[in-house]
Design an enzyme around this catalytic site. Structure first.
Site, PDB file in Angstrom:
ATOM      1  N   CYS A  92      -3.695  -1.059   6.469  1.00 17.96           N
ATOM      2  CA  CYS A  92      -3.250  -1.420   5.102  1.00 17.96           C
ATOM      3  C   CYS A  92      -1.907  -0.867   4.631  1.00 17.96           C
ATOM      4  O   CYS A  92      -1.201  -1.449   4.058  1.00 17.96           O
ATOM      5  CB  CYS A  92      -4.329  -0.651   4.120  1.00 17.96           C
ATOM      6  SG  CYS A  92      -5.075   0.862   4.657  1.00 17.96           S
ATOM      7  N   HIS A 153      -2.331   2.869  -2.111  1.00 14.99           N
ATOM      8  CA  HIS A 153      -2.378   3.448  -0.831  1.00 14.99           C
ATOM      9  C   HIS A 153      -0.801   3.428  -0.329  1.00 14.99           C
ATOM     10  O   HIS A 153      -0.677   3.282   0.968  1.00 14.99           O
ATOM     11  CB  HIS A 153      -3.092   2.885   0.097  1.00 14.99           C
ATOM     12  CG  HIS A 153      -3.876   3.569   1.056  1.00 14.99           C
ATOM     13  ND1 HIS A 153      -4.374   3.025   2.091  1.00 14.99           N
ATOM     14  CD2 HIS A 153      -3.369   4.934   1.330  1.00 14.99           C
ATOM     15  CE1 HIS A 153      -4.839   4.264   2.923  1.00 14.99           C
ATOM     16  NE2 HIS A 153      -4.094   5.273   2.522  1.00 14.99           N
TER      17      HIS A 153
END
Length: 598
Positions: A92, A153
């Site tokens: 990710c 993130h």
């Protein structure tokens, strides 16, 4: 185009063609140009749906006939489906950095160099560098109201608490509501811990060994079996205590340090109440559209679905045929449907470009109590964390823009998540940065059918900073060659994953190097089942030689940059930890307070 049209018209006049013939030629030659001109006559609203760890085989429009995804499938029916849509990384943090910037993560320093492959802590200094330009930042300058709902993130702070150097609001978003980290089992007390479990087990074992040594020495000293000073025992006890505090102060409070929710710069929940996160995110996304329906706006909905620990509301729990994972996928689809309804109800459907994708392939090894918690990658080998095999990087890609893009169209050309950057920038009337290499390509000509082939001839598939594979789209022949230089060693053999260690590594003893490279032709063997050889493929040596030359040229375009995932930048730093309250006594629930107030 004008000169081409003039020549045809002159030929028609010379041969005394009819007016109807001229009109037909006018239609065939000018209509594509007129359609393209229509695109830049106004700035469309843009809605992006990004799933987390969704496998390409989890969606009905990509072949799944048991998980119900009617709203995602609606986008495929009303728009364009990409069948060879490739993520720039199989995890990710680097994948999302590439998506936002249109650049391979190795160019921004957001890929693995040491131990860690994604950002580990909100209280660490790594993240998306401030000198990187996101598509949101350019759209913001072009008059767009930009909003991000959900997972980030990409880091928060750099040098001190609340400097917010990596925060979404410093990367082009006017509004942010969501989780600045990533959902995981540690965020819910009822789920097994997930983050760095092998390391945590080792640290706990070392602590127990030190404690056992201290108690043994105390007993032996009292029994006069050893002749060591109490000072030595005290120092060993002090060392053990400091060692325990050094790691338990971070890993013992992951729910408080990483599992938080923010609205803009304000922390709203610490720790977050995961059971109500999805409804709150949906409410925020719908509200953003309502507030900005006069447009133009960019809404980026970055789902926490379908990352473990698969937090699903009661309404969807137990309703699918695929357990909790299927429930989670169907809940995400429902959320997408509700947002599409808001577009419909406000007459925004025809003026809004909608895009759906996943950051990487499904996580094959995600299992809990013999139940599968990860996605299915269809016919493709491998999954999340695996950079070379298709299962880790080939993801769904759906575009819908009613009246502008064709409906129910399928494109098999190689495309990339990085292509979204120049595509959106051009649609907004902006300029793609000229001071850096942009690896993405504008997709609009391909989506509209103005061109037949993708602009991508070569794609480079990195695992961390190591090049594992290269794809060559030989446009004149239609072949899509794929050369693998490094592949993970699956366990169990042939399983397509590393089930014993949960994530396949990029290097070390668990990978195999290939010289010559493993070569496949994805146009004939998309599952990468049978590698080619000089005996089975006459072009074997020519293809590898061509790819190796391009790799050398590609490497000359790479420049040294600060490594955001270095060991130092991945350490938890108390002075960088976002905190609602006075550190270390962090905690709040402002969503609850808001409801009680009203």
């Amino acid at each position: 185009m004008t000169w081409q049209l003039l020549k045809v018209v002159m030929a028609c006049l010379a041969h005394s063609w009819t007016c109807s013939g001229l009109l037909l030629i006018w239609h065939l030659l000018l209509m594509p140009a007129i359609a393209k001109a229509t695109l830049v006559s106004y700035k469309p609203n843009i809605v992006i749906f990004l799933a987390d760890d969704l496998g390409i085989g989890d969606v009905g429009s990509y072949g799944n006939d048991t998980i119900r995804t009617p709203n995602i499938d609606r986008l495929a029916k009303e728009g364009v489906k990409l069948t060879q849509h490739i993520s720039a990384a199989p995890l990710c943090s680097p994948s999302r950095a590439a998506f936002l910037t249109g650049r391979y993560p190795i160019r921004s320093g957001t890929d693995q160099t040491d131990v860690f492959r994604v950002l580990q802590w909100l209280g660490s200094s790594g993240g998306l560098p401030a000198n990187e330009t996101t598509f949101a930042k350019i759209l913001q300058k072009q008059g767009y109201t930009t909003g991000l709902i959900g997972k980030w993130h990409q880091g928060v702070n750099c040098k001190y608490r609340n400097d917010h150097c990596h925060h979404p609001l410093n990367h082009g978003f006017d509004y942010y509501y969501g989780m600045p980290f990533s959902l995981m089992g540690d965020c819910r007390v009822t789920d097994p811990p997930e983050m760095n479990m092998p390391l945590r087990i080792k640290l706990w074992c070392y602590t127990q060994i030190i404690a056992l040594a201290v108690f043994t020495l105390i007993a032996a000293k009292l029994a006069h079996l050893v002749f060591i000073s109490w000072k030595f025992i005290f120092l060993l006890t002090l060392f053990g205590s400091l060692f325990f505090i050094s790691w338990f102060s971070s890993y013992g409070f992951i729910r408080y340090w990483n599992c938080i929710m923010m609205r803009n710069y304000e922390i709203t929940e610490q720790p977050m109440k995961v059971e109500r996160t999805a409804p709150l995110m949906l409410k925020e996304a719908m509200s953003f559209v309502e507030r900005n329906k006069e447009g133009p706006f960019l809404l980026f909905v970055s789902f926490l679905h379908v990352h473990t620990s698969l937090v699903t509301t009661e309404k969807f729990t137990g309703k699918s045929k695929h357990g909790l994972y299927g429930d989670n996928v169907e809940e995400m689809d429902f959320m997408i449907g509700r947002i599409l309804d808001v577009l419909d109800n406000n007459n925004l459907t025809n003026s809004t470009l909608v895009y759906f994708t996943s950051d990487n392939g499904g996580h094959l090894e995600a299992q809990e109590r013999n139940a599968r918690w990860g996605g299915w990658n269809g016919i493709y080998k491998g999954g999340k964390a695996i950079a070379g095999w298709e299962g880790g990087i080939r993801v769904p890609g759906l575009f819908r823009w009613m009246g502008v893009l064709p409906e129910h169209k399928v494109i098999d050309e190689p495309t990339s998540l990085m292509d979204v950057f120049p595509t959106l920038v051009n649609l907004a009337g902006g300029t793609v940065p000229q001071d850096r290499i942009i690896d993405g390509r504008d997709l609009m000509p391909l989506l509209q059918g103005l061109v037949q082939h993708s602009e991508h001839e070569f794609m480079f598939h990195y695992c961390g900073i190591l090049l594992h594979a290269v794809r060559w789209h030989q446009k004149d022949s239609g072949n899509v060659w794929k050369a693998h230089y490094v592949t993970p060693i699956f366990q169990p053999k042939g399983s397509g994953g590393c089930y014993d260690i949960r994530f396949c590594p990029c290097s070390g003893e668990r990978v195999e190097h290939h010289n010559p490279a493993l070569l496949f032709d994805l146009s004939r063997d998309p599952s990468e089942e049978v590698p080619l050889s000089p005996e089975t493929e006459p072009l074997f040596h020519m293809v590898l030689k061509k790819i190796e030359k391009v790799v050398e040229e590609h490497r000359t375009t790479l420049t040294p940059v600060p490594q955001q995932l270095s060991f130092y930048n991945s350490l938890w730093n108390p002075w960088l930890q976002p905190c609602c309250g006075t550190f270390p006594f962090c905690g709040c629930d402002k969503e609850k307070e808001k409801r009680e107030h009203f």
